[in-house]
Design a protein around this motif. Structure first.
Motif, PDB file in Angstrom:
ATOM      1  N   HIS A  32       2.724   1.886  -4.534  1.00 40.37           N
ATOM      2  CA  HIS A  32       2.500   3.169  -5.196  1.00 40.37           C
ATOM      3  C   HIS A  32       3.848   3.748  -5.626  1.00 40.37           C
ATOM      4  O   HIS A  32       4.894   3.377  -5.099  1.00 40.37           O
ATOM      5  CB  HIS A  32       1.766   4.129  -4.257  1.00 40.37           C
ATOM      6  N   PHE A  33       3.781   4.696  -6.553  1.00 32.78           N
ATOM      7  CA  PHE A  33       4.992   5.224  -7.189  1.00 32.78           C
ATOM      8  C   PHE A  33       5.523   6.499  -6.532  1.00 32.78           C
ATOM      9  O   PHE A  33       6.078   7.374  -7.201  1.00 32.78           O
ATOM     10  CB  PHE A  33       4.735   5.479  -8.673  1.00 32.78           C
ATOM     11  N   ALA A  34       5.373   6.622  -5.209  1.00 30.95           N
ATOM     12  CA  ALA A  34       5.852   7.834  -4.528  1.00 30.95           C
ATOM     13  C   ALA A  34       7.338   8.092  -4.803  1.00 30.95           C
ATOM     14  O   ALA A  34       7.778   9.238  -4.873  1.00 30.95           O
ATOM     15  CB  ALA A  34       5.622   7.716  -3.020  1.00 30.95           C
ATOM     16  N   ALA A  71       6.360   1.595   0.500  1.00 31.08           N
ATOM     17  CA  ALA A  71       5.917   1.585  -0.905  1.00 31.08           C
ATOM     18  C   ALA A  71       4.396   1.420  -1.031  1.00 31.08           C
ATOM     19  O   ALA A  71       3.828   1.700  -2.080  1.00 31.08           O
ATOM     20  CB  ALA A  71       6.630   0.486  -1.683  1.00 31.08           C
ATOM     21  N   ASN A  72       3.746   0.976   0.039  1.00 30.34           N
ATOM     22  CA  ASN A  72       2.281   0.859  -0.010  1.00 30.34           C
ATOM     23  C   ASN A  72       1.588   2.195   0.202  1.00 30.34           C
ATOM     24  O   ASN A  72       0.364   2.286   0.067  1.00 30.34           O
ATOM     25  CB  ASN A  72       1.781  -0.115   1.068  1.00 30.34           C
ATOM     26  N   ASP A  73       2.362   3.209   0.577  1.00 32.06           N
ATOM     27  CA  ASP A  73       1.789   4.508   0.926  1.00 32.06           C
ATOM     28  C   ASP A  73       2.001   5.487  -0.226  1.00 32.06           C
ATOM     29  O   ASP A  73       3.143   5.821  -0.554  1.00 32.06           O
ATOM     30  CB  ASP A  73       2.483   5.021   2.206  1.00 32.06           C
ATOM     31  N   PRO A  74       0.909   5.966  -0.837  1.00 29.72           N
ATOM     32  CA  PRO A  74       1.099   6.920  -1.945  1.00 29.72           C
ATOM     33  C   PRO A  74       1.773   8.213  -1.497  1.00 29.72           C
ATOM     34  O   PRO A  74       2.345   8.923  -2.318  1.00 29.72           O
ATOM     35  CB  PRO A  74      -0.327   7.175  -2.443  1.00 29.72           C
ATOM     36  N   HIS A  75       1.746   8.503  -0.187  1.00 27.08           N
ATOM     37  CA  HIS A  75       2.365   9.731   0.334  1.00 27.08           C
ATOM     38  C   HIS A  75       3.689   9.440   1.037  1.00 27.08           C
ATOM     39  O   HIS A  75       4.135  10.213   1.885  1.00 27.08           O
ATOM     40  CB  HIS A  75       1.402  10.438   1.299  1.00 27.08           C
ATOM     41  N   ALA A  76       4.305   8.332   0.701  1.00 30.03           N
ATOM     42  CA  ALA A  76       5.550   7.930   1.380  1.00 30.03           C
ATOM     43  C   ALA A  76       6.601   9.037   1.322  1.00 30.03           C
ATOM     44  O   ALA A  76       6.698   9.773   0.346  1.00 30.03           O
ATOM     45  CB  ALA A  76       6.107   6.665   0.720  1.00 30.03           C
ATOM     46  N   THR A  77       7.386   9.134   2.380  1.00 30.19           N
ATOM     47  CA  THR A  77       8.520  10.056   2.406  1.00 30.19           C
ATOM     48  C   THR A  77       9.757   9.328   1.889  1.00 30.19           C
ATOM     49  O   THR A  77       9.717   8.121   1.643  1.00 30.19           O
ATOM     50  CB  THR A  77       8.779  10.571   3.829  1.00 30.19           C
ATOM     51  N   ILE A  78      10.843  10.088   1.768  1.00 28.30           N
ATOM     52  CA  ILE A  78      12.078   9.494   1.222  1.00 28.30           C
ATOM     53  C   ILE A  78      13.237   9.821   2.149  1.00 28.30           C
ATOM     54  O   ILE A  78      13.222  10.846   2.837  1.00 28.30           O
ATOM     55  CB  ILE A  78      12.340  10.011  -0.207  1.00 28.30           C
ATOM     56  N   ARG A  79      14.228   8.929   2.186  1.00 31.02           N
ATOM     57  CA  ARG A  79      15.438   9.199   2.958  1.00 31.02           C
ATOM     58  C   ARG A  79      16.629   8.625   2.200  1.00 31.02           C
ATOM     59  O   ARG A  79      16.464   7.796   1.299  1.00 31.02           O
ATOM     60  CB  ARG A  79      15.347   8.558   4.351  1.00 31.02           C
ATOM     61  N   SER A  80      17.803   9.078   2.595  1.00 27.60           N
ATOM     62  CA  SER A  80      19.035   8.527   2.012  1.00 27.60           C
ATOM     63  C   SER A  80      19.524   7.415   2.922  1.00 27.60           C
ATOM     64  O   SER A  80      19.949   7.662   4.049  1.00 27.60           O
ATOM     65  CB  SER A  80      20.097   9.624   1.886  1.00 27.60           C
ATOM     66  N   ALA A  81      19.464   6.179   2.453  1.00 25.67           N
ATOM     67  CA  ALA A  81      19.819   5.039   3.296  1.00 25.67           C
ATOM     68  C   ALA A  81      21.326   4.840   3.375  1.00 25.67           C
ATOM     69  O   ALA A  81      21.822   4.324   4.376  1.00 25.67           O
ATOM     70  CB  ALA A  81      19.159   3.771   2.757  1.00 25.67           C
TER      71      ALA A  81
END
Ligand code: FE
Ligand code: CA
Length: 503
Positions: free
Chosen positions: A151-153, A478-488
């Motif tokens: 998904h494009f989260a 990436a499989n989760d449409p509600h994925a969160t984001i972080r700075s790696a």
């Protein structure tokens, strides 16, 4: 005329929310189709112009449809600075590529379209700073958004960052047939090869609300890679060699242009399209946008009867290092060299498809033939050009390989000092190789400071005259449409000193 299930669903929704009008009124059907279901976009920003894009949908569209557009200083459209009408033609997929000119530099604008009694959503865009200006810039690079790999989260999170600019480096669609069991499925029955199939594939991707959100949030500068046409294609040859490949390439190029915020002047002519171009951000930066697909030599040491890339041992493939081999083609190489010789900007950003840093899988030399490591003489010529023309602060921006890489580019492998810096961003969704496969090769490639193949996301950059700061933004799943984001990870490059520093 029969209704598609989509039309029927929309009609029932409409009937459910409408009162006072019988749902079977024939005229109601046309107004009920969401003409702007593929969203809107803007791109190709200049100091005095920007391109506004949309594409009308509906099986009942006439061959030519007038589409009004408006550009305003404010979201309520009380200060409209430009408006006009474009004709959406069936021959070009009812796409619209409006290009308001004589705009003010460094300005935010809002835009929207209307046609057939319907109005689009509102998008935000901006113009580039004027020549000579040293304003800072926030931009992101992204690539490889394979629909059935996730998904494009990531796009939603990038939209929240409200960058000035998105630079897309290729693989906007994938041509592949649907594969059972995936997180979501490609529509259609087979691999896209015809204009109708490519258009349908773009329409599917463009229906995604997160992708629509990032398009509505910022202007894009775009180039392409292989999957806008066919896996690993090189010039006139795809991996499964087909005699009519150039007809396929023409269909794919047309569909690509129809769906990108590119000006009418970039419209392909049959199987030819000029994608390489330069975009200036005042005196701060120049983006040199490259096309490494259309003009390249075929990959070295292909299997008999096949095109496409592979991984080869240098000892078994002397062709790999042939001095005349080209990735950009002579005309583009010449054009790029001319641009890199100019001394009127602080940073030169090469927006291009694939990893430029040498990457070997063995001590003796084992290389993937589809990337720059398959065209080492072409890379050497480009690095020589950067050195000889004293190109100011060259930074290479890359995608394609579904892996986050941060690397120093040296003119020759043994050199102590880097000549340029490379940020190769991972995919939005497309799967990468296992980290365990990558790790053993990393000690053989010490100029690569960071290499993570299981991260999905994009890279965000902040640029000012002194410094480029890169943040590697990675989604939780990436499989989760509600994925969160972080700075790696974070890296920076100081002006006047090539090479990536941690932090
Ligand atoms: Fe890709
Ligand atoms: Ca690719």
């Amino acid at each position: 005329m029969s209704l598609t299930s989509f039309d029927r669903r929309r009609l029932l929704q409409w009937a459910a929310i409408s009162t006072g009008a019988p749902w079977f009124v024939p005229a109601a059907r046309a107004t009920d189709v969401d003409r702007f279901a593929l969203g809107i976009a803007s791109g190709s920003p200049r100091a005095d112009s920007v391109v506004l894009w949309t594409r009308l949908v509906g099986a009942d569209l006439p061959p030519r449809v007038p589409v009004q557009w408006e550009l305003a200083r404010d979201e309520a459209f009380t200060q409209v600075v430009a408006r006009g009408t474009e004709t959406a033609e069936a021959a070009w997929g009812h796409s619209v590529h409006a290009q308001p000119r004589e705009l003010a530099p460094s300005r935010s604008y809002f835009y929207r379209f209307s046609a057939l009694g319907a109005r689009s959503a509102t998008g935000r865009t901006r113009t580039a700073p004027p020549r000579g200006a040293n304003e800072s810039l926030a931009f992101a690079i992204a690539s490889c958004q394979r629909w059935d790999h996730g998904h494009f989260a990531a796009w939603r999170h990038l939209a929240d960052e409200a960058p000035d600019l998105v630079v897309f480096l290729g693989d906007y669609i994938y041509e592949y047939a649907p594969v059972a069991g995936r997180v979501r499925l490609h529509e259609g029955s087979g691999e896209a090869t015809t204009l109708a199939q490519y258009r349908a594939r773009y329409a599917q991707y463009k229906g995604d609300t997160d992708l629509q959100r990032i398009h509505a949030a910022a202007p894009w500068i775009v180039t392409w890679d292989d999957h806008e046409v066919a896996n690993d294609y090189a010039n006139d040859l795809a991996d499964a060699a087909a005699p009519d490949f150039l007809a396929r390439r023409a269909a794919a190029y047309q569909a690509w242009w129809e769906h990108m915020p590119l000006p009418p002047s970039s419209r392909p002519v049959r199987a030819n399209a000029q994608v390489f171009d330069r975009y200036d951000w005042g005196a701060l930066a120049r983006f040199h946008v490259l096309d490494d697909r259309q003009y390249r030599d075929h990959q070295a040491c292909q299997k008999p009867g096949r095109g496409g890339g592979g991984t080869v041992d240098l000892a078994a493939c002397p062709e790999l290092v042939a001095p005349k081999r080209t990735l950009l083609g002579n005309a583009q190489e010449q054009w790029l060299g001319d641009g890199l010789a100019r001394d009127d900007v602080r940073w030169n950003l090469l927006a291009q498809q694939t990893l430029m840093a040498p990457f070997t899988w063995t001590k003796e030399g084992r290389f993937w033939t589809d990337g720059w490591s398959g065209y080492p003489a072409a890379r050497e010529r480009l690095l020589d050009t950067l050195a000889e023309r004293r190109t100011a602060n060259p930074v290479v921006l890359s995608g394609d390989v579904h892996c986050n890489y941060v690397a120093d580019l040296k003119r020759r492998p043994g050199d102590a000092a880097p000549l340029a810096t490379e940020f190769c961003g991972t995919s939005i969704t497309s799967h990468g190789m296992a980290q365990a496969r990558l790790d053993p090769a990393l000690p053989l490639n010490p100029h690569i400071h960071y290499a993570r193949s299981e991260e999905r996301g994009y890279m965000s950059f902040r640029l000012n005259p002194q410094r480029l700061e890169a943040t590697l933004r990675v989604v939780s799943d990436a499989n989760d449409p509600h994925a969160t984001i972080r700075s790696a990870a974070r890296f920076s490059v100081e002006a006047g000193r090539a090479g990536a520093q941690v932090g």
